[in-house]
Write an enzyme that holds these catalytic residues in place. Sequence first.
Site, PDB file in Angstrom:
ATOM      1  N   LYS A   9      -4.234  -6.875   4.085  1.00 51.52           N
ATOM      2  CA  LYS A   9      -4.417  -5.737   2.985  1.00 51.52           C
ATOM      3  C   LYS A   9      -5.798  -5.367   2.645  1.00 51.52           C
ATOM      4  O   LYS A   9      -6.277  -4.189   2.652  1.00 51.52           O
ATOM      5  CB  LYS A   9      -3.601  -5.871   1.716  1.00 51.52           C
ATOM      6  CG  LYS A   9      -3.526  -4.889   0.685  1.00 51.52           C
ATOM      7  CD  LYS A   9      -3.080  -3.707   0.934  1.00 51.52           C
ATOM      8  CE  LYS A   9      -2.999  -2.641   0.044  1.00 51.52           C
ATOM      9  NZ  LYS A   9      -3.737  -2.642  -1.214  1.00 51.52           N
ATOM     10  N   HIS A  12      -7.305  -3.539   5.513  1.00 48.70           N
ATOM     11  CA  HIS A  12      -6.845  -2.004   5.408  1.00 48.70           C
ATOM     12  C   HIS A  12      -7.545  -1.185   4.394  1.00 48.70           C
ATOM     13  O   HIS A  12      -7.858  -0.035   4.630  1.00 48.70           O
ATOM     14  CB  HIS A  12      -5.125  -2.195   4.816  1.00 48.70           C
ATOM     15  CG  HIS A  12      -4.605  -1.019   4.208  1.00 48.70           C
ATOM     16  ND1 HIS A  12      -4.652  -0.401   3.209  1.00 48.70           N
ATOM     17  CD2 HIS A  12      -3.715   0.131   4.847  1.00 48.70           C
ATOM     18  CE1 HIS A  12      -4.194   0.732   2.693  1.00 48.70           C
ATOM     19  NE2 HIS A  12      -3.562   0.970   3.955  1.00 48.70           N
ATOM     20  N   ASN A  13      -7.597  -1.639   3.126  1.00 46.11           N
ATOM     21  CA  ASN A  13      -8.544  -1.003   2.147  1.00 46.11           C
ATOM     22  C   ASN A  13      -9.931  -0.736   2.500  1.00 46.11           C
ATOM     23  O   ASN A  13     -10.213   0.177   2.218  1.00 46.11           O
ATOM     24  CB  ASN A  13      -8.688  -1.703   0.806  1.00 46.11           C
ATOM     25  CG  ASN A  13      -7.118  -1.605   0.054  1.00 46.11           C
ATOM     26  OD1 ASN A  13      -6.119  -1.449   0.754  1.00 46.11           O
ATOM     27  ND2 ASN A  13      -7.159  -1.804  -1.280  1.00 46.11           N
ATOM     28  N   SER A  50       0.698  -1.128  -0.015  1.00 50.49           N
ATOM     29  CA  SER A  50      -0.047   0.072  -0.078  1.00 50.49           C
ATOM     30  C   SER A  50       1.161   1.310   0.033  1.00 50.49           C
ATOM     31  O   SER A  50       1.881   1.344   0.523  1.00 50.49           O
ATOM     32  CB  SER A  50      -1.101   0.119   1.219  1.00 50.49           C
ATOM     33  OG  SER A  50      -1.590   1.186   1.234  1.00 50.49           O
TER      34      SER A  50
HETATM   35  P1  NBP Z   1      -2.479  -2.624 -13.319  1.00 53.01           P
HETATM   36  O1  NBP Z   1      -3.432  -3.369 -12.322  1.00 53.01           O
HETATM   37  O2  NBP Z   1      -2.969  -1.372 -14.203  1.00 53.01           O
HETATM   38  O3  NBP Z   1      -2.024  -3.951 -14.420  1.00 53.01           O
HETATM   39  C1  NBP Z   1      -1.198  -3.636 -15.419  1.00 53.01           C
HETATM   40  C2  NBP Z   1      -0.149  -4.607 -15.516  1.00 53.01           C
HETATM   41  O4  NBP Z   1      -0.614  -5.921 -15.655  1.00 53.01           O
HETATM   42  C3  NBP Z   1       0.654  -4.301 -16.712  1.00 53.01           C
HETATM   43  O5  NBP Z   1       1.951  -4.710 -16.604  1.00 53.01           O
HETATM   44  C4  NBP Z   1      -0.057  -5.493 -17.652  1.00 53.01           C
HETATM   45  O6  NBP Z   1       0.817  -5.729 -19.046  1.00 53.01           O
HETATM   46  C5  NBP Z   1      -0.128  -6.635 -16.833  1.00 53.01           C
HETATM   47  N1  NBP Z   1      -0.974  -7.448 -17.508  1.00 53.01           N
HETATM   48  C6  NBP Z   1      -2.276  -7.444 -17.460  1.00 53.01           C
HETATM   49 BR1  NBP Z   1      -3.607  -6.292 -17.391  1.00 53.01          BR
HETATM   50  N2  NBP Z   1      -2.833  -8.802 -17.984  1.00 53.01           N
HETATM   51  C7  NBP Z   1      -1.812  -9.639 -17.953  1.00 53.01           C
HETATM   52  C8  NBP Z   1      -1.668 -11.104 -18.405  1.00 53.01           C
HETATM   53  N3  NBP Z   1      -2.739 -11.702 -18.714  1.00 53.01           N
HETATM   54  N4  NBP Z   1      -0.286 -11.414 -18.341  1.00 53.01           N
HETATM   55  C9  NBP Z   1       0.603 -10.674 -18.079  1.00 53.01           C
HETATM   56  N5  NBP Z   1       0.614  -9.428 -17.538  1.00 53.01           N
HETATM   57  C10 NBP Z   1      -0.736  -9.036 -17.735  1.00 53.01           C
HETATM   58  O7  NBP Z   1      -0.919  -2.001 -12.792  1.00 53.01           O
HETATM   59  P2  NBP Z   1      -0.677  -1.363 -11.292  1.00 53.01           P
HETATM   60  O8  NBP Z   1      -1.709  -0.169 -11.247  1.00 53.01           O
HETATM   61  O9  NBP Z   1       0.721  -1.131 -11.431  1.00 53.01           O
HETATM   62  O10 NBP Z   1      -1.264  -2.407 -10.289  1.00 53.01           O
HETATM   63  C11 NBP Z   1      -0.602  -3.852 -10.238  1.00 53.01           C
HETATM   64  C12 NBP Z   1      -1.270  -4.525  -9.026  1.00 53.01           C
HETATM   65  O11 NBP Z   1      -0.998  -3.780  -7.749  1.00 53.01           O
HETATM   66  C13 NBP Z   1      -2.618  -4.708  -8.956  1.00 53.01           C
HETATM   67  O12 NBP Z   1      -3.169  -5.845  -8.568  1.00 53.01           O
HETATM   68  C14 NBP Z   1      -3.065  -3.408  -8.322  1.00 53.01           C
HETATM   69  O13 NBP Z   1      -4.470  -3.860  -7.643  1.00 53.01           O
HETATM   70  C15 NBP Z   1      -2.300  -3.307  -7.205  1.00 53.01           C
HETATM   71  N6  NBP Z   1      -2.064  -1.990  -6.539  1.00 53.01           N
HETATM   72  C16 NBP Z   1      -2.235  -0.765  -7.149  1.00 53.01           C
HETATM   73  C17 NBP Z   1      -1.941   0.313  -6.538  1.00 53.01           C
HETATM   74  C18 NBP Z   1      -2.162   1.691  -7.348  1.00 53.01           C
HETATM   75  O14 NBP Z   1      -2.090   2.454  -6.732  1.00 53.01           O
HETATM   76  N7  NBP Z   1      -2.005   1.419  -8.620  1.00 53.01           N
HETATM   77  C19 NBP Z   1      -1.698   0.509  -5.122  1.00 53.01           C
HETATM   78  C20 NBP Z   1      -1.473  -1.091  -4.668  1.00 53.01           C
HETATM   79  C21 NBP Z   1      -1.850  -1.909  -5.066  1.00 53.01           C
HETATM   80  P3  NBP Z   1       0.763  -4.933 -20.311  1.00 53.01           P
HETATM   81  O15 NBP Z   1       1.635  -3.858 -20.097  1.00 53.01           O
HETATM   82  O16 NBP Z   1       1.244  -6.104 -21.340  1.00 53.01           O
HETATM   83  O17 NBP Z   1      -0.662  -4.771 -20.560  1.00 53.01           O
END
Ligand code: NBP
Length: 487
Positions: free
Chosen positions: A186, A189-190, A131
């Site tokens: 987590k 937390h959310n 987080s």
């Molecule tokens: P996203 O949740 O937007 O996911 C994008 C990533 O997933 C890209 O690298 C994409 O690859 C990859 N991906 C997908 Br979509 N489908 C795929 C598949 N079938 N095989 C391989 N790769 C795949 O990214 P994020 O916002 O960085 O979040 C990542 C994780 O962390 C999520 O679970 C999210 O809930 C969690 N999280 C996010 C935050 C935040 O603030 N954003 C905070 C805390 C936790 P590509 O480039 O090839 O499409």
Amino acid sequence: MSTPTADIGLIGLAVMGENLVLNMEDHGFTVAVYNRTTSRVDEFLADRAKGKKIIGCHSIEKLVASLKSPRKIMIMVKAGAAVDAVIDQLVPHLEKGDILIDGGNTHYPDTTRRTRALKEKGLQFIGTGVSGGEEGALKGPSIMPGGDPEAWPPVKPIFQSIAAKVDDGTPCCDWVGPEGAGHYVKMVHNGIEYGDMQLICEAYHLLHSLLGFNAEALHEVFDRWNSGPLDSYLIEITRDIFGYRDPETGKPMVDLILDTAGQKGTGKWTVVSSADLGVPLTLIAEAVYARCLSALKDERVRASKILKGPADESFSGNIQQFVDDVEMALYASKIMSYAQGFALMNAMAKESGWTIDNGKVALMWRGGCIIRSAFLGKIKEAFDRTPDLDNLMLDPYFHHEIERAQNGWRRVVSVAVSRGIPVPAMSSALAYYDGYRSDRLPTNLLQAQRDYFGAHTYERIDRSRGEFFHTNWTGRGGTTASTTYNA
Ligand code: NBP
């Protein structure tokens, strides 16, 4: 093939992945990276990762070959099927003892399933909450790992060095527990984050709609609150939001934003789990439903022209006193929310056989994450005093704080109700408090009703617990009682 040099691999170069990689590299680790769309690897290497100890890989095989043994690979892709897809691609290339880490917002039963399935293949799995958003991932997130305990020692030095630190240097990252325990914590937390945000919005609604405070006045109030018991990241960013003006129109940005909220599901999962476990989680549930109600924008606009509120919607009291009361209402409700959240984790630990150390959890949330606050330091102290505390409200510090806040809290809820301002989180928190402190609730009548129509039986105050009775209330029913059970 050259000798592998990377300490850890990371798959998924979106917002979180990129920033975690840079954070790891900044702490001296060499990181190998891969992304499904490989152009992202090249862009990253050419830009933010340029000149750093980051190895770009265009295939899973290359990533695996770059890693020192036992291999540690963190997956930061969209939660759900994508995580399984990545694991399936990785497994054929791994050796016994290698470690996979899912750092996404995964639903905890998936983590339990993956931990067990990979264990059978001789692989170790960690499912960890991360987080702090983009900035936290780069500068120090709160990290909540769970899964296979054997995987933790090799991963610990990396995670604890990149995590946020509290004032004495303790990292906001420690082992939470087996299977899905890390992702469960987590998730809670959310859920708590949903509750905190809803409470802040209710305070805003009261000050803005009832007292007529504009963004400037709200900025000042939140600035003051941030140096009191509400001192926290969410109060701080709320203050800053009120101070931000739209560059195009010059108007406060907050006034220009449409009032419909989105959600990604972690709040809902928390509420579903509370219902499954029979633990009241009223404040977070109200926060989830408040988002659902907000999403009915068109319907609400139509209803606003038909449905009338109270005749008098104005405020006629001491404004400064009311602002202070709202601070106390927010504070006391927040205590209820955390009390409910920790009670939920206690119940889940009992149900699943996990050991979740509430004091450690409070410390992990103390810094780095979205709900970070001074208040969590006080919660940590409460669990240090009594590790098996049933409910946070029973700790002497919090019990005293509730007493201090309750008059203002009650005044705010009554004013809101009489003036037609919805405060679902603050009022349900108060109802929970009044329910929890009642030695006798009206549930005797409920039991009578259940027994009347369904022969569900009841216990008596003048007999031992566990002895069940059925009454033939109408003289028409039989004497056969239904089975006693708790659904
Ligand atoms: P996203 O949740 O937007 O996911 C994008 C990533 O997933 C890209 O690298 C994409 O690859 C990859 N991906 C997908 Br979509 N489908 C795929 C598949 N079938 N095989 C391989 N790769 C795949 O990214 P994020 O916002 O960085 O979040 C990542 C994780 O962390 C999520 O679970 C999210 O809930 C969690 N999280 C996010 C935050 C935040 O603030 N954003 C905070 C805390 C936790 P590509 O480039 O090839 O499409």
